[in-house]
Enzyme design. Structure first.
Site: not given
Ligand code: IFM
Length: 451
Positions: A290, A343
């Site tokens: 992420n 992510e």
């Molecule tokens: O919303 C969060 C997610 O739960 C985990 N990664 C980062 C995102 C944005 O802060």
């Protein structure tokens, strides 16, 4: 998109969410309380006192949400399973109604041609386990492995992948050192021990899921950043080294090198038992990363210049950092398992006006980060997919509902969903990417008349 670097065949396009952030139905169908229920209901812990009690009401609206996902043209949906929904006390009895919810969701996704990618732990530990020490207690790692095996047994044959943890750094550091996430502890030694138990639980869970014969690819999702030293002073250089060790290497080194990293000023380490690194270093089928922003390392506390602006979270937009991070990992760790960007996304101060959300800033963020991703792939990094965070505006932890990451706008009063401009842009990008990949695969046309 340039013809020179099309995405490889089979590249997975997706969107992501997590259970506590969207499901709601906190007290329904036998779900037990999680640490985030307790934390968000504690005065002063979240913006406006917001909680995940209702969130996006996805627990009731999942059928429509599956249609919404399908309308984006994606291949895959990454979601998390709420441990307290399927095992309310974190050990002992399973909650069949909770398991049935994910069963239906998975089948509905598959019926629409969308691959379900599940995460086992996105921060919602059953409170009953927290009452026994939570992740500070080594026993929790074993409880997690039991839970993982049950999910693998019940859903594993239909899942595109199973990730053990999402962003264990957040659980350890934000939850047990900074204290702004559940369970709200502030203690460096506890945080280090928690990080170790999370890693241990990851390894035990992989073993347990493989022991029940799951066919789904297994991995972990780590949040990572590139780190920039503010100046070339020795102090800034050392700070950058320390930040990278604590953020990236703290999780990568145990998994891929069998040890915790050393760096200037890093002095707090967990107690480790014999054999732990062997468990932690189980083979991964994939690595989820992420990426949101870079870390700016200034020993004098100087702010980053932010030439590409910042998000509504105040995080710098720094697409180059994604290339730098991925290329750096390849250099530092050699051949890694296939990588998925699980992510990447931005919170914007979106406004719904006349039925439309004109979120040009989000589109630019996505465009520039996807270009940065392709630059890393052009340098040989094996990336197999990209998941935008998030499908929906949702409960952004301590920021409550104030911050909006979604491709789809949610009006929380009516639960009405509206596709933002970025959702349409993403759909178009995916279609163009698929067409370019197909074109690149076609054999060159024979010359008229032959040679
Ligand atoms: O919303 C969060 C997610 O739960 C985990 N990664 C980062 C995102 C944005 O802060």
């Amino acid at each position: 998109m340039t013809a020179a670097h099309p995405y490889p065949p089979g590249f997975v396009w997706g969107v992501a969410t997590s259970a506590y952030q969207i499901e709601g139905a906190a007290n329904e169908d036998g779900r037990g309380p999680s640490i985030w229920d307790i934390f968000s209901h504690t005065p002063g812990r979240t913006a406006n006192g917001d909680t995940g009690d209702v969130a996006c009401d996805h627990y009731h609206r999942w059928r429509d949400d599956v249609e919404l996902i399908a309308s984006l043209g994606v291949d895959a949906y990454r979601f998390s399973i709420a441990w307290p929904r399927v095992q309310p006390l974190g050990q002992g009895a399973w909650n069949e109604q909770g398991l049935a919810f994910y069963d239906r969701l998975v089948d509905a996704l598959l019926a629409r041609g969308i691959k379900p990618h599940a995460t086992l732990y996105h921060w919602d530990l059953p409170q009953a386990l927290q009452d026994q020490g939570g992740w500070q207690n080594r026993e929790t790692a074993q409880r997690f492995a039991d839970y993982a095996a049950q999910v693998a047994r019940r859903l594993g044959d239909r899942l595109g992948s199973i990730a053990t943890h999402n962003e264990p750094w957040c659980t350890a550091t934000l939850g047990h050192l900074v204290g702004k996430f559940a369970p709200g502890i502030q203690d460096a030694q506890i945080a280090a021990q928690v990080s170790h138990h999370l890693l241990l639980s990851h390894g035990l869970a992989l073993q347990a899921m493989r022991a029940v014969g799951t066919r789904a690819p297994l991995g972990i999702v780590l949040n990572q950043s590139s780190v920039t030293a503010a100046t070339d002073s020795e102090a800034d250089r050392q700070k950058a080294e320390r930040e990278y060790a604590l953020f990236v290497r703290w999780y990568m080194d145990p998994i891929f090198k069998g040890r915790y990293p050393t760096a200037p000023g890093v002095s707090v380490y967990p107690a480790v038992h014999d054999n732990d690194f062997k468990v932690i270093g189980q083979k991964l089928d994939f690595l989820g990363i992420n990426y949101y922003t870079r870390i700016w390392a200034s020993s004098e506390g100087l702010p980053p210049p932010k030439p590409h602006g910042e998000s509504d979270m105040g995080w710098e937009n720094w697409p180059q950092g994604l290339t730098e991070l991925l290329v750096g990992l390849k250099r530092q760790y050699g051949e890694l398992p296939p990588i998925y960007v699980t992510e990447n996304g931005i919170a914007c101060a979106d406004r719904l006006e006349g039925g439309r959300v004109a979120d040009a800033q989000r589109i630019e963020y996505m465009r520039s980060h996807l270009a940065a991703l392709r630059a890393a792939m052009a340098e040989g990094v094996d990336v197999r997919g990209f998941f935008y965070w998030s499908l929906l505006d949702n409960f952004e932890w301590d920021s409550g509902y104030d911050k909006r990451f979604g491709l789809v706008h949610v009006d929380y009063a009516s639960q009405r969903r509206t596709l933002k401009d970025s959702a349409h842009w993403y759909h178009g990008h995916i279609d163009a990417a698929r067409a370019a990949t197909l074109n690149a695969q076609r054999p060159a046309p024979a010359l008229a008349g032959g040679l």
